[in-house]
Design a protein around this motif. Sequence first.
Motif, mmCIF file in Angstrom:
data_model
loop_
_atom_site.group_PDB
_atom_site.id
_atom_site.type_symbol
_atom_site.label_atom_id
_atom_site.label_comp_id
_atom_site.label_asym_id
_atom_site.label_seq_id
_atom_site.Cartn_x
_atom_site.Cartn_y
_atom_site.Cartn_z
ATOM 1 N N HIS A 106 0.829 -1.211 0.000
ATOM 2 C CA HIS A 106 0.000 0.000 0.000
ATOM 3 C C HIS A 106 0.866 1.265 0.000
ATOM 4 O O HIS A 106 0.542 2.249 -0.682
ATOM 5 C CB HIS A 106 -0.923 -0.016 1.214
ATOM 6 N N LYS A 107 1.963 1.235 0.716
ATOM 7 C CA LYS A 107 2.846 2.401 0.776
ATOM 8 C C LYS A 107 3.457 2.703 -0.587
ATOM 9 O O LYS A 107 3.452 3.850 -1.059
ATOM 10 C CB LYS A 107 3.935 2.164 1.819
ATOM 11 N N PHE A 108 3.984 1.677 -1.250
ATOM 12 C CA PHE A 108 4.628 1.886 -2.541
ATOM 13 C C PHE A 108 3.616 2.314 -3.605
ATOM 14 O O PHE A 108 3.904 3.180 -4.430
ATOM 15 C CB PHE A 108 5.358 0.611 -2.981
ATOM 16 N N CYS A 109 2.443 1.702 -3.598
ATOM 17 C CA CYS A 109 1.429 2.053 -4.609
ATOM 18 C C CYS A 109 0.852 3.437 -4.380
ATOM 19 O O CYS A 109 0.335 4.051 -5.318
ATOM 20 C CB CYS A 109 0.313 1.014 -4.615
ATOM 21 N N THR A 110 0.929 3.945 -3.142
ATOM 22 C CA THR A 110 0.428 5.287 -2.846
ATOM 23 C C THR A 110 1.466 6.345 -3.177
ATOM 24 O O THR A 110 1.143 7.390 -3.757
ATOM 25 C CB THR A 110 0.031 5.384 -1.360
ATOM 26 N N GLU A 111 2.728 6.100 -2.834
ATOM 27 C CA GLU A 111 3.768 7.085 -3.070
ATOM 28 C C GLU A 111 4.250 7.098 -4.514
ATOM 29 O O GLU A 111 4.721 8.122 -5.003
ATOM 30 C CB GLU A 111 4.950 6.806 -2.137
#
Length: 384
Positions: free
Chosen positions: A139-144
Amino acid sequence: MKKFLANTRLYIGNIAPEVSELEIKNLFSTYGEVDEVFVNREKNFAFLKLDFRTNAERARAELDQTQMKNRMIKVRFAPATVRVKVKNLNPMVSNELLELAFGIFGDIERALVFVDDKGKSVGEGIVDFTRKNNAALAHKFCTEKCFFITSDLRPVITEIGEMCEMDEGLLEMNLPRREYRRGRELDYHKAREIGPRFAEEGSFEEEYGDKCKAIMKEFKGKEIAMKEELEKELEQLQTKMEIARYDYETEMLRQQLRQRELDQERHKMEYETHMQRVPRNFGGVGGFSNGSVGRQQQQPMETQKLQLVGMDHSEGGGGEGTNAPNLGESRNTNNSMPLAPPPMPPQGLMAHLQGGDQGGSSTPQGPTWVSSSNFKDFNSSWLW
């Protein structure tokens, strides 16, 4: 088949403070293999995992609301925050491709793309990880950053979601009966004062219900309109991106072609420079240039032939042979290189050119080829 997945995790509540981890493990070991047992004695609950989903369902059904050390325990499936909701998927994304794409973040239990009643993708799906930190990392990588799954420039949108129990639903025994409103009224008793019914015509309930339905209908219409507008904007953006990509690729091809032309021109100049240097390297002292060697090698042979013919005439007594021009030693007026002698006549014409017998016949003699020792002062330029 994988064991100890996230959907086999059970929650055990209302346990006694003196219950140990070993006792809970022994209680559930009769239904299958037990792993990851965690006990919180301060809040009186525990978690554990069974090997397979079927064993966990059987343990929940048989052990829920049973006595353990004079306490009635609660057994239910534990919600796990290992699920990632994925949106804005391309219609060509399948379950396998979704699992392959998100497999870079960790082990995946299940990847699922939602479909409609016709079997077509609705552009959404879920990814269940085995560990919570893997889901948070995805979720972090896909958001940033922008994470693309296909060649289509659609970045996936992710959300962290809990794995809700959809098979069991909400049982009556699991309803919260001790939650209060602001007026200190119990929600359960307040909601259960009146049972299921249809509103009477012209009543307050019908009027309020119609207004509520109108608001929900308006919200639904706005939602559909916004969704259509969003889809149109996405299509326009995709078209612009395709045009921009085409322009970019075209410019790259032009640059490559221009670079090839420059390289070809450079190779051509290098080749011409090299070819200009080759004759100079061979034209020094004792060298040759512009094919002069061929003439220099050819001239001695022709001169020898002329000398041989002249010797034949001088031995035959031709008095006129002494007046033949010396072609082998002639030079042109510019004093550059020796002039090549004329070609020799055919062999069959030698007798005719020499005339009759050698004894001085009255038959007139034709032109005679003589040696190169006569006519030293003859101007060879007259021949040319």
